[in-house]
Design an enzyme around this catalytic site. Sequence first.
Site, PDB file in Angstrom:
ATOM      1  N   SER A 147       0.742 -10.310   9.466  1.00  0.00           N
ATOM      2  CA  SER A 147       0.154  -9.123   8.849  1.00  0.00           C
ATOM      3  C   SER A 147      -1.367  -9.135   8.998  1.00  0.00           C
ATOM      4  O   SER A 147      -2.058 -10.010   8.474  1.00  0.00           O
ATOM      5  CB  SER A 147       0.538  -9.088   7.362  1.00  0.00           C
ATOM      6  N   HIS A 196       2.834   2.035  11.162  1.00  0.00           N
ATOM      7  CA  HIS A 196       1.793   1.899  12.191  1.00  0.00           C
ATOM      8  C   HIS A 196       1.773   3.060  13.183  1.00  0.00           C
ATOM      9  O   HIS A 196       0.798   3.234  13.903  1.00  0.00           O
ATOM     10  CB  HIS A 196       2.026   0.647  13.032  1.00  0.00           C
ATOM     11  N   CYS A 249       2.221   6.325   8.556  1.00  0.00           N
ATOM     12  CA  CYS A 249       1.365   6.547   7.395  1.00  0.00           C
ATOM     13  C   CYS A 249       0.443   7.753   7.651  1.00  0.00           C
ATOM     14  O   CYS A 249      -0.133   7.856   8.741  1.00  0.00           O
ATOM     15  CB  CYS A 249       0.529   5.289   7.133  1.00  0.00           C
ATOM     16  N   SER A 271       1.427  -5.327   2.959  1.00  0.00           N
ATOM     17  CA  SER A 271       2.816  -5.297   3.410  1.00  0.00           C
ATOM     18  C   SER A 271       3.649  -6.350   2.675  1.00  0.00           C
ATOM     19  O   SER A 271       4.714  -6.750   3.149  1.00  0.00           O
ATOM     20  CB  SER A 271       2.864  -5.527   4.922  1.00  0.00           C
ATOM     21  N   GLU A 277      -0.659  -0.520  15.769  1.00  0.00           N
ATOM     22  CA  GLU A 277      -1.314   0.718  15.308  1.00  0.00           C
ATOM     23  C   GLU A 277      -2.379   1.156  16.322  1.00  0.00           C
ATOM     24  O   GLU A 277      -2.477   2.334  16.667  1.00  0.00           O
ATOM     25  CB  GLU A 277      -1.970   0.481  13.937  1.00  0.00           C
ATOM     26  N   CYS A 310       0.855  -1.187   0.000  1.00  0.00           N
ATOM     27  CA  CYS A 310       0.000   0.000   0.000  1.00  0.00           C
ATOM     28  C   CYS A 310       0.890   1.236   0.000  1.00  0.00           C
ATOM     29  O   CYS A 310       2.089   1.159   0.260  1.00  0.00           O
ATOM     30  CB  CYS A 310      -0.896  -0.011   1.232  1.00  0.00           C
TER      31      CYS A 310
END
Length: 287
Positions: free
Chosen positions: A227, A83, A105, A271, A135, A22
């Site tokens: 993930s 995260h 991000c 990821s 996160e 992403c």
Amino acid sequence: DIWNRKAEAELKIHIADPTGLCFGVRRAISKLEEELLRSGTVYSLGSPIHNPQETDRLTKMGLVVVESAEEVPAASVAFIRAHGVTPLQEGVLIKKCRKVVDGTCPFVKTAQKRAKDLSTEGYVVVISGDRHHPEVKGIMGYVEGEVAVVSSDEDIPDNLKGRRCGILSQTTQKVGSFAALVGSFSKVSPEIKVYNTICKATLARQDSVCRLASKVDGMIILGGRNSANTKKLAEISMDVGVSTLWIEHAGEIDRGWLQNRDDIGIAAGGSTPDWLIKELIQKLNMM
Ligand code: F3S
């Protein structure tokens, strides 16, 4: 055997679109790579990407993964992964390090800000997601008042009923789970304020898996077992009802599973680096 070969020769491979890395992870990893080339050694708080093969590659370039800000040596270079971290952890890093490279991000930053705003407005902050995910822990750190994390398969805890709740989501949450949670809260809360903080990259990847899974007779989901977003893609594919194989790398594919399938779909988590996807396609072509 001739028939087996014929069947394999007719195997068609379809790739979900979009799929793989992403925007946020791609951005964070390129910041990290640049810093590794510049400084040689960079300390990351937690693994920078939920993919063991990519982490190995970065480790060879000089990455050192530590579990807490306290473990980062003084005057070193630190890296904050996509995260994000809590403001407290960030403060410790800024104080002791020569340089802090922030790979958080921008979508996670928005979720952190929303959580802070909701708590300032007096809402009990409710995060739809996994309380053990880094996160979510980072977002929780931005809440100044009361905060609760509710996962999709949980009932609303009694202490949250009848309260003013501000709801947001882990960026990789499944849309359906978030919507269901908001629906449940609307039945027991006098006031709710909702921020949909599921990121667009996640939504687009979930949609593409859903579309592709309904057209093929086997789905391969490629991505780290650690993930969260890869796990969601595998769940979505299974929910569609198609046979789903979740693997971390091409070496895990088994010939038996491929037999008697004509159309295989491939989707990779947010990821999963491009080189692992290419490796899988090459292996399937060879097989
Ligand atoms: Fe960011 Fe969304 Fe990726 S929040 S790290 S772009 S899954």
